[in-house]
Scaffold this active site. Structure first.
Site, PDB file in Angstrom:
ATOM      1  N   THR A   7       0.843  -1.197   0.000  1.00 30.26           N
ATOM      2  CA  THR A   7       0.000   0.000   0.000  1.00 30.26           C
ATOM      3  C   THR A   7       0.875   1.244   0.000  1.00 30.26           C
ATOM      4  O   THR A   7       2.009   1.208   0.488  1.00 30.26           O
ATOM      5  CB  THR A   7      -0.937   0.035   1.232  1.00 30.26           C
ATOM      6  OG1 THR A   7      -1.777   1.188   1.150  1.00 30.26           O
ATOM      7  CG2 THR A   7      -0.166   0.099   2.538  1.00 30.26           C
ATOM      8  N   ASN A   9      -0.662   3.917   1.337  1.00 31.11           N
ATOM      9  CA  ASN A   9      -1.408   4.700   2.321  1.00 31.11           C
ATOM     10  C   ASN A   9      -0.682   4.643   3.674  1.00 31.11           C
ATOM     11  O   ASN A   9      -0.676   3.613   4.362  1.00 31.11           O
ATOM     12  CB  ASN A   9      -2.829   4.116   2.432  1.00 31.11           C
ATOM     13  CG  ASN A   9      -3.702   4.907   3.381  1.00 31.11           C
ATOM     14  OD1 ASN A   9      -3.241   5.388   4.403  1.00 31.11           O
ATOM     15  ND2 ASN A   9      -4.976   5.008   3.040  1.00 31.11           N
ATOM     16  N   ASP A  68      -7.941  -4.091   0.957  1.00 31.88           N
ATOM     17  CA  ASP A  68      -8.872  -3.158   0.318  1.00 31.88           C
ATOM     18  C   ASP A  68     -10.087  -3.038   1.224  1.00 31.88           C
ATOM     19  O   ASP A  68     -10.579  -4.046   1.746  1.00 31.88           O
ATOM     20  CB  ASP A  68      -9.273  -3.669  -1.068  1.00 31.88           C
ATOM     21  CG  ASP A  68      -9.813  -2.547  -1.945  1.00 31.88           C
ATOM     22  OD1 ASP A  68      -9.332  -1.397  -1.815  1.00 31.88           O
ATOM     23  OD2 ASP A  68     -10.715  -2.784  -2.760  1.00 31.88           O
ATOM     24  N   PHE A 148      -8.118   9.011   8.939  1.00 27.74           N
ATOM     25  CA  PHE A 148      -8.158   9.381   7.525  1.00 27.74           C
ATOM     26  C   PHE A 148      -9.500   8.953   6.941  1.00 27.74           C
ATOM     27  O   PHE A 148     -10.332   8.342   7.628  1.00 27.74           O
ATOM     28  CB  PHE A 148      -6.997   8.731   6.752  1.00 27.74           C
ATOM     29  CG  PHE A 148      -7.119   7.242   6.619  1.00 27.74           C
ATOM     30  CD1 PHE A 148      -6.834   6.413   7.687  1.00 27.74           C
ATOM     31  CD2 PHE A 148      -7.533   6.661   5.426  1.00 27.74           C
ATOM     32  CE1 PHE A 148      -6.963   5.037   7.567  1.00 27.74           C
ATOM     33  CE2 PHE A 148      -7.656   5.278   5.298  1.00 27.74           C
ATOM     34  CZ  PHE A 148      -7.364   4.472   6.383  1.00 27.74           C
ATOM     35  N   TYR A 150     -13.063   8.234   5.793  1.00 23.48           N
ATOM     36  CA  TYR A 150     -14.394   8.496   6.357  1.00 23.48           C
ATOM     37  C   TYR A 150     -14.377   8.518   7.894  1.00 23.48           C
ATOM     38  O   TYR A 150     -15.448   8.586   8.507  1.00 23.48           O
ATOM     39  CB  TYR A 150     -15.382   7.429   5.862  1.00 23.48           C
ATOM     40  CG  TYR A 150     -15.618   7.452   4.363  1.00 23.48           C
ATOM     41  CD1 TYR A 150     -16.602   8.263   3.800  1.00 23.48           C
ATOM     42  CD2 TYR A 150     -14.858   6.667   3.499  1.00 23.48           C
ATOM     43  CE1 TYR A 150     -16.821   8.281   2.423  1.00 23.48           C
ATOM     44  CE2 TYR A 150     -15.066   6.675   2.116  1.00 23.48           C
ATOM     45  CZ  TYR A 150     -16.055   7.484   1.597  1.00 23.48           C
ATOM     46  OH  TYR A 150     -16.270   7.501   0.233  1.00 23.48           O
ATOM     47  N   ASP A 151     -13.210   8.449   8.527  1.00 20.09           N
ATOM     48  CA  ASP A 151     -13.138   8.381   9.995  1.00 20.09           C
ATOM     49  C   ASP A 151     -13.965   9.456  10.711  1.00 20.09           C
ATOM     50  O   ASP A 151     -14.617   9.153  11.709  1.00 20.09           O
ATOM     51  CB  ASP A 151     -11.672   8.458  10.474  1.00 20.09           C
ATOM     52  CG  ASP A 151     -10.969   7.115  10.364  1.00 20.09           C
ATOM     53  OD1 ASP A 151     -11.638   6.094  10.129  1.00 20.09           O
ATOM     54  OD2 ASP A 151      -9.726   7.093  10.516  1.00 20.09           O
ATOM     55  N   ARG A 177      -9.797  -3.240   9.727  1.00 15.44           N
ATOM     56  CA  ARG A 177      -8.484  -3.648   9.209  1.00 15.44           C
ATOM     57  C   ARG A 177      -7.725  -4.461  10.266  1.00 15.44           C
ATOM     58  O   ARG A 177      -7.088  -5.460   9.950  1.00 15.44           O
ATOM     59  CB  ARG A 177      -7.670  -2.390   8.846  1.00 15.44           C
ATOM     60  CG  ARG A 177      -6.424  -2.676   8.067  1.00 15.44           C
ATOM     61  CD  ARG A 177      -5.905  -1.433   7.339  1.00 15.44           C
ATOM     62  NE  ARG A 177      -6.404  -0.191   7.858  1.00 15.44           N
ATOM     63  CZ  ARG A 177      -7.424   0.480   7.331  1.00 15.44           C
ATOM     64  NH1 ARG A 177      -8.006   0.070   6.247  1.00 15.44           N
ATOM     65  NH2 ARG A 177      -7.853   1.590   7.891  1.00 15.44           N
TER      66      ARG A 177
HETATM   67  P1  IMP Z   1      -8.984   1.700  -0.005  1.00 13.46           P
HETATM   68  O1  IMP Z   1      -8.956   0.435   0.765  1.00 13.46           O
HETATM   69  O2  IMP Z   1      -7.720   2.477   0.198  1.00 13.46           O
HETATM   70  O3  IMP Z   1      -9.371   1.530  -1.447  1.00 13.46           O
HETATM   71  O4  IMP Z   1     -10.085   2.596   0.698  1.00 13.46           O
HETATM   72  C1  IMP Z   1     -11.355   2.855   0.176  1.00 13.46           C
HETATM   73  C2  IMP Z   1     -11.899   4.114   0.801  1.00 13.46           C
HETATM   74  O5  IMP Z   1     -12.236   3.876   2.154  1.00 13.46           O
HETATM   75  C3  IMP Z   1     -10.944   5.300   0.778  1.00 13.46           C
HETATM   76  O6  IMP Z   1     -11.691   6.472   0.559  1.00 13.46           O
HETATM   77  C4  IMP Z   1     -10.367   5.296   2.165  1.00 13.46           C
HETATM   78  O7  IMP Z   1     -10.032   6.591   2.556  1.00 13.46           O
HETATM   79  C5  IMP Z   1     -11.523   4.764   2.974  1.00 13.46           C
HETATM   80  N1  IMP Z   1     -11.025   4.016   4.130  1.00 13.46           N
HETATM   81  C6  IMP Z   1     -10.299   2.873   4.118  1.00 13.46           C
HETATM   82  N2  IMP Z   1     -10.027   2.503   5.384  1.00 13.46           N
HETATM   83  C7  IMP Z   1     -10.597   3.436   6.182  1.00 13.46           C
HETATM   84  C8  IMP Z   1     -10.631   3.608   7.588  1.00 13.46           C
HETATM   85  O8  IMP Z   1     -10.083   2.847   8.388  1.00 13.46           O
HETATM   86  N3  IMP Z   1     -11.303   4.691   8.029  1.00 13.46           N
HETATM   87  C9  IMP Z   1     -11.919   5.575   7.201  1.00 13.46           C
HETATM   88  N4  IMP Z   1     -11.901   5.471   5.877  1.00 13.46           N
HETATM   89  C10 IMP Z   1     -11.237   4.404   5.385  1.00 13.46           C
END
Ligand code: IMP
Length: 197
Positions: A7, A9, A68, A148, A150-151, A177
């Site tokens: 990742t 991120n 994901d 980060f 939608y937290d 996660r």
């Molecule tokens: P991805 O897994 O990075 O593709 O995340 C998909 C979407 O969900 C992205 O907009 C991330 O910012 C959001 N996201 C993933 N994990 C979290 C989390 O733990 N908290 C809040 N938003 C999340």
């Protein structure tokens, strides 16, 4: 055991490292010196997680995992789900995704939602999938500065604070996660005693 976490991120890396501690050595893509953006073209979290771990495994031959996540909102029939990252459109910010979500849910009483995470682990060319779910609700106004995505608008069941009002350690008690990562760690610990053939 050394594992690459596929990742870019940094929040995800920080959360997973805080959870795994020193049980295993986790390297982010940056720490492994890999500069790559892997597309997430599929309709399921599992397929998107798989393509990321497979890409990095084929590139490095090193054990790796990827993750994901989707936010599934009941009143929106499970949307944005796998499209959570680009809910407000390609290249839009976390802020814009949140604004769109709050606008669509405005005036709705049914605000149940869940984060669902899929982790794909590849060791010696063999893939294993793990899932983690965190149930909760979408609040009406963003609250908090931490985390980060939608937290700021997600409050897990059994709490009154949003994820963005919690430290990483507090968030990890509920977090999708870390629930998936707990299964991954348990699996890796079985391999320590029984290596794959
Ligand atoms: P991805 O897994 O990075 O593709 O995340 C998909 C979407 O969900 C992205 O907009 C991330 O910012 C959001 N996201 C993933 N994990 C979290 C989390 O733990 N908290 C809040 N938003 C999340």
């Amino acid at each position: 055991m050394k594992l690459i976490f596929a990742t870019n991120n940094s929040h995800k890396v920080e959360e997973i490292k805080a959870f795994v501690g020193n049980k295993f050595e986790i390297l982010s893509l940056k720490e492994a010196d890999i500069d790559i953006e892997i597309p997430e073209p599929f309709d399921t979290l599992e397929e998107n997680a798989s393509v990321k771990s497979r890409t990095i495994y084929n590139l490095t031959g090193t054990s790796c995992f990827s993750e994901d996540t989707g936010l599934e909102v009941d009143a929106l029939n499970g949307e944005p789900g796998v499209k959570s990252a680009r809910y407000a459109g390609e290249g839009k910010s976390f802020q814009q995704n949140i604004e769109k979500l709050l606008q669509i849910l405005k005036g709705k009483h049914q605000r149940k939602a869940r984060f669902r995470a899929a982790i794909s682990l590849i060791i010696e060319d063999k893939e294993t999938l793990f899932e983690g779910i965190c149930d909760g609700k979408i609040i009406e106004e963003p609250r908090g500065e931490q985390g980060f995505g939608y937290d700021p608008v997600f409050v897990p069941d059994g709490e009154s604070r949003s994820f963005a009002e919690m430290s990483i350690e507090e968030k990890s008690k509920f977090n999708h996660r870390t629930k998936a990562a707990a299964k991954l760690v348990a699996f890796l610990q079985t391999l320590k005693t029984t290596p794959p053939n």
